[in-house]
Scaffold this active site. Structure first.
Site, PDB file in Angstrom:
ATOM      1  CG  ASP A  57      -5.271   3.377   4.804  1.00 30.58           C
ATOM      2  OD1 ASP A  57      -5.733   3.118   5.923  1.00 30.58           O
ATOM      3  OD2 ASP A  57      -4.428   4.259   4.611  1.00 30.58           O
ATOM      4  CG  HIS A  64      -1.761   1.199   1.341  1.00 31.83           C
ATOM      5  ND1 HIS A  64      -2.759   1.473   0.437  1.00 31.83           N
ATOM      6  CD2 HIS A  64      -1.775   2.217   2.231  1.00 31.83           C
ATOM      7  CE1 HIS A  64      -3.362   2.597   0.776  1.00 31.83           C
ATOM      8  NE2 HIS A  64      -2.775   3.065   1.855  1.00 31.83           N
ATOM      9  CG  ASP A 110      -0.927   6.249   2.426  1.00 30.94           C
ATOM     10  OD1 ASP A 110      -2.057   5.848   2.109  1.00 30.94           O
ATOM     11  OD2 ASP A 110      -0.413   6.027   3.527  1.00 30.94           O
ATOM     12  CG  HIS A 123      -6.908   6.895   1.431  1.00 28.08           C
ATOM     13  ND1 HIS A 123      -6.669   5.933   0.492  1.00 28.08           N
ATOM     14  CD2 HIS A 123      -5.955   6.724   2.381  1.00 28.08           C
ATOM     15  CE1 HIS A 123      -5.633   5.203   0.855  1.00 28.08           C
ATOM     16  NE2 HIS A 123      -5.172   5.668   2.007  1.00 28.08           N
TER      17      HIS A 123
END
Length: 1017
Positions: A371, A259, A261, A575
């Site tokens: 997430d 993951h 970001d 997000h």
């Protein structure tokens, strides 16, 4: 038999860490190193490789915050290492507990080809296996000195402009080493069995088997000569490692994952390099491990490396073609799903899926959002309309109060669409294959007895890094191991297909998937939220007027510009950007980005309107909203009507009265609304003795996650801002201006009652300089309702106004788009806004027996982490309170406050491209088809929450129409039929439909648009 497991655990821990693990590299020789510090921003690879080096060695300080240094290491493999596996260890100053949150590196060969990424858990680079001896080693490392952002502490490190220039790191070990694979395998044998032993109290016989096997292995090791005795130790473990799992063991589909970001504690520009480092690392691991499968979502991140690191992208494309590197999710980014508007949420899938189709020939059927901070109730329909059918997330396991009752279930949205959904019971999207994680997944799985499998995203994430060779090796041992769940590598689509097939009647969850945490992300960083909202509506206008100008005047449609701008806006819906939870650098850039987006879109709009006659003087205005505005049809220019005048009179005890014949508004000497009387139904909106337009200030220090969270105890203390610096009615207008000051901040409000309007407009400008405070704008309503409506994507959902259960209690801060609506039978009130999302609703029973329902719009916060200056500065908000409003009125007013007809006048009216004879069916988009055929796309939805029929009449020639998915591909759906020269639609509540109108005209030569490239040829 006594349980001596704890003694074995203690012994195993020390022997592993002090003797066995260090023996993985039994021989080493130092590498020589040189360094070059890039003067400012990262440089192209060729420049970094060619730059001169200064000698440097272990212990040297390096790395200003957010800086880039190019490190070169070189050496010669000793001849006596012939036949051995040789690696380079390059430690640029790593903390093994901070993978993804500190310095990182990408290794290149002298020819500029990428090798792999470096992070604390992957400091090695394979040199030779086996070596012949005498090989020359020369490696270059692009090293990023990203600072470690201290959690929950105000820091200047979050922006390059304030972070300073002091070195952050010291170089560590830089050696050529012999890699002893037998010792490495022993470490993993012992780790897997030791972790399994700890997690199986329910099976003492199996546990004792493992305890004794570990004891024998440790006894077999000569601690003074681990390398010579590792094989003997491993032989002691063969039997327990070979015992198969029971047939009914839970199966975990491991999905290699990292993951990343798209921005968070680093800026967007650093994410480009994070993606390059991680994907290079994963491509290398895929080449070594035949069963391993890696997945990555976010088309934007693939595009990052395509544009900025093509040499890495080539490796990714090759791995995708081999079926080992799997694009997932089908979205441009892993977006927030609460705040993006209807069309923006749709375009996340349009641009994501189009990129994967064009680049890789891959069509995703899963949405991948591990997430994201909760999920809006409109999302299932959007997923389905994009041609997908599954959803994965993990974040709901973070909820504070209630434990979600399912891990595999059907999620039903506002329109009735159901999506097969999975929450991994491993409760992390960064699984590292530790025994406690795997055991927890099996124990935690709520569908036991009905389903037998779950998914585990496996690899270091948030800041990237990905899966390690150690994780792959552990998974191999747990593939079929007694006492453990079965672990297999799977592609997401394969997991979902198997899980759906085995679970015929899963439970159904209806409505939003509310995260009982991170509620303040609906308010933090107000300017970013305003930039997003304004950009969404400007994009709507730009497409509408550009399409109208193309059809009416033959004006070139700006395909490439709109494609690029959409992707920019979608990127900033990530997000951790739109929710306000990133560092200061991210928001400094976001403000600049939104300003440029507004400039470009305004220019497109103005060019289109000028082409339609907008440069001429005239009495007409353009109406971009989906409803008639006064006498101006939707999507057209027409004359602006005027209503009856509004009077302003002074109250005897101070303040003013506004009256336009429809509403009578009393404002007291403090600038507070004490009466809002609706004339037609003779209904007072406010409860007796109450005040609306009340600004309220709360202390706001959550227990953790400053920018993310607001905890319910913030309500325990409140200051009503009732002191007024000045109040005055503007001469010859229907406006009242109020000025206040509090703390270090000031606020100015304008209350406006327009002629012919059924709403009180409130403009609020705040110069905000508070710390750890929460500012709300309150409107008490004399209305009894046990639920209220909040707009979401392509519709609205109802939330309770009470707290009967812990589930309702937990929703003390919630999201709306353009409106919230409260109603008793026959009468309602709407509050609409131009840029706020967070709100709360409470209800009390008055002494007179009536109910006061109070809605408060959340305006500003002041958390200090990760941006210590969050929201400081000037802000402007617009709200309208509408007594007597129906849901339809709320929908109409919500669009109008965001799409005000204020464009240049034209001498002649411009007819809309489409007319729709039912206001319940609302236009979401009018545009030309993305394939540049000249076809027109109309996207509509039912907005009132009931069945609706409407005749859509195009005002242009077309040969046929098609019902399409979001990617504008025909689908087998029949909500529309031809009726005369128009199309008759019959829609369910909140149903979304995309129509394609095929036009006979051909696109002009040279105007073929390549959507995936963002350019035209």
């Amino acid at each position: 038999m006594h349980d001596d497991r704890r003694l074995i655990e203690s012994r195993l821990g020390r022997v592993l860490s002090e003797r066995i693990a260090p023996a993985i590299y039994p021989e080493s020789v130092p590498l020589t190193a040189g360094i070059w510090v890039a003067p400012d921003e990262p440089v192209p690879v060729a420049e970094g490789l060619a730059a001169p080096r200064t000698p440097v060695g272990p212990g040297a300080q390096w790395g200003a915050p957010w800086g880039t240094s190019w490190l070169t290491v070189e050496g010669t493999v000793p001849t006596e290492w012939a036949g051995k596996t040789v690696e380079a260890i390059i430690d640029i100053g790593f903390d093994p507990n901070m993978t993804g949150f500190q310095c990182e590196g990408l290794v290149y060969r002298p020819d500029g080809s990428p090798v792999k990424g470096l992070h604390p858990r992957s400091q090695w680079v394979r040199v030779a296996a086996p070596a012949v001896g005498g090989e020359q080693v020369l490696l270059h490392v692009e090293a990023a000195s990203n600072p470690v952002i201290p959690f929950f502490a105000p820091t200047a490190l979050g922006d390059k402009l304030t972070a300073g220039s002091d070195p952050q790191y010291r170089l560590g070990r830089m050696d050529l080493v012999v890699f002893d694979e037998e010792v490495w395998q022993l470490v993993l044998d012992l780790e897997v069995l030791g972790e399994l032993m700890h997690e199986m109290p329910e099976d003492p016989a199996r546990r004792y088997d493992i305890v004794r096997a570990i004891e024998r292995a440790l006894d077999a090791i000569d601690l003074q000569n681990v390398n010579a005795t590792a094989a003997a130790a491993r032989a002691c473990l063969v039997e327990v490692l070979a015992k198969p799992a029971i047939p009914s063991a839970h199966t975990i589909s491991a999905v290699g994952h990292a993951h990343i970001d798209s921005a968070w504690l680093w800026p967007l520009r650093e994410t480009v390099r994070k993606v390059a480092r991680t994907t290079a690392n994963m491509a290398a691991l895929l080449a070594e491990e035949s069963e391993f499968v890696f997945t990555m979502s976010q088309a934007a991140q693939y595009d990052f490396i395509k544009q900025h690191r093509p040499e890495v992208y080539a490796k990714v494309k090759a791995a995708v073609a081999a079926g080992r590197f799997v694009p997932a999710g089908g979205m441009w980014v892993e977006a927030d799903t609460n705040m993006p508007g209807s069309e923006a949420m749709a375009r996340q899938f349009v641009h994501g899926k189009r990129f994967f189709l064009a680049e890789f020939g891959v069509e995703n059927e899963e949405a991948w959002l591990p997430d994201t901070f909760g999920f809006a109730a409109g999302l299932p329909q959007i997923i389905k309309a994009a041609g997908s059918k599954w959803l994965l997330t993990q974040k709901i396991s973070w909820s504070q109060i209630n434990q979600f009752p399912h891990h595999t279930f059907l999620w039903e949205g506002v329109d009735g669409t159901r999506i097969f959904t999975h929450f991994p019971p491993v409760d992390t999207y960064n699984c590292s294959m530790q025994g406690r994680e795997i055991a927890h997944a099996a124990r935690n799985f709520k569908e036991k007895g009905r389903a037998s499998m779950s998914l585990a995203p496996t690899g270091y994430g948030d800041g990237g890094g990905g899966t390690t060779r150690e994780m792959v090796a552990k998974a191999a041992r747990m593939k079929n191991l007694e006492g453990s769940p079965k672990v297999v590598w799977d592609k997401p689509a394969d997991f979902f297909a198997k899980a759906e097939a085995e679970y015929e009647n899963p439970p159904v969850w209806v409505g939003e998937l509310y995260l009982e945490l991170h509620r303040a992300t609906l308010t933090s960083q107000a300017k970013t939220k305003q930039g997003n909202r304004r950009s969404e509506h400007l994009l709507r206008e730009a497409e509408l007027w550009a399409a109208t100008a193309a059809v009416r005047k033959g004006v070139e449609y700006p395909y490439a510009a709109l494609d690029r701008i959409w992707k920019t806006v979608l990127l900033n819906q990530f997000h951790d950007i739109l929710p306000g939870s990133s560092i200061a650098w991210v928001y400094r850039e976001a403000e600049q980005t939104y300003a440029e987006v507004a400039r470009e879109l305004t220019a497109i709009i103005e060019r289109s309107q000028w082409a339609l006659g907008g440069e001429q003087e005239g009495p007409n205005v353009f109406n971009p909203a989906p409803h008639t505005w006064r006498s101006v049809p939707a999507g057209a220019a027409g004359p602006e009507d005027s209503g009856d005048p509004c009077s302003v009179t002074e109250r005897t005890d101070g303040g003013f009265v506004l009256d336009n014949g429809l509403l009578r508004v009393e404002v007291d000497a403090r600038g507070l609304v004490v009466s809002l009387f609706e004339v037609e139904q003779q209904r007072e909106t406010l409860p007796p003795g109450s005040t609306a337009n009340l600004l309220q200030l709360h202390p706001d220090l959550p227990n953790s996650w400053d920018a993310w969270d607001v905890d319910i105890f913030y309500r325990n203390r409140v200051t009503d801002l009732v002191e007024v610096d000045s109040i005055a009615a503007e001469p010859d207008s229907s406006r009242i201006r109020i000025r206040r000051s509090f703390g270090s901040s000031t606020v100015e409000q304008t209350l406006t009652l327009r002629s012919g309007a059924h709403s009180l407009d409130i403009d609020t400008t705040v110069d905000w300089h508070e710390t750890e405070k929460f500012l709300k704008l309150a409107f008490p309503l004399d209305i009894h309702a046990d639920r209220y409506a909040s707009e979401t994507q392509f519709g609205h959902l109802y939330r309770p106004t009470h707290t009967n259960t812990s589930w309702e209690y937990a929703k003390f801060e919630a999201c709306n788009h353009r409106f919230v609506h409260f109603a008793e039978p026959g009468w309602g009130v709407a509050l609409v806004n131009d840029s706020t999302y967070g709100h709360d609703v409470t209800r009390t029973i008055r002494p007179d027996g009536g109910t006061t329902t109070t809605v408060r719009a959340s305006l500003l916060r002041a958390p200090r982490f990760p941006d210590p200056q969050t929201d400081h500065g000037a802000h402007h908000f617009r709200h309208s309170l509408i007594p007597g409003a129906t849901i339809g009125d709320a929908v109409r007013a919500g669009y109008r406050i965001n799409l005000t007809p204020l464009r240049p006048g034209v001498a002649e009216p411009v007819a809309p491209l489409f007319t729709i004879d039912n206001d319940a069916i609302v236009t979401s988009a009018v545009k030309l088809a993305d394939d540049a055929t000249g076809d027109l796309i109309l996207r509509v939805y039912e907005s009132h929450g009931g069945r609706a029929s409407a005749l859509i009449t195009p005002d242009f020639d077309f040969t046929e129409f098609q019902v399409c998915d979001l990617l504008e591909r025909p689908i087998d759906d029949t909500p529309a039929i031809q009726e005369g020269t128009g199309v008759r639609l019959r829609l369910r509540s909140f149903q979304l439909v995309t129509l394609r109108f095929v036009r006979a005209s051909e696109p002009a030569a040279g105007e073929i648009y390549v959507a995936e490239e963002g350019s035209r040829e």
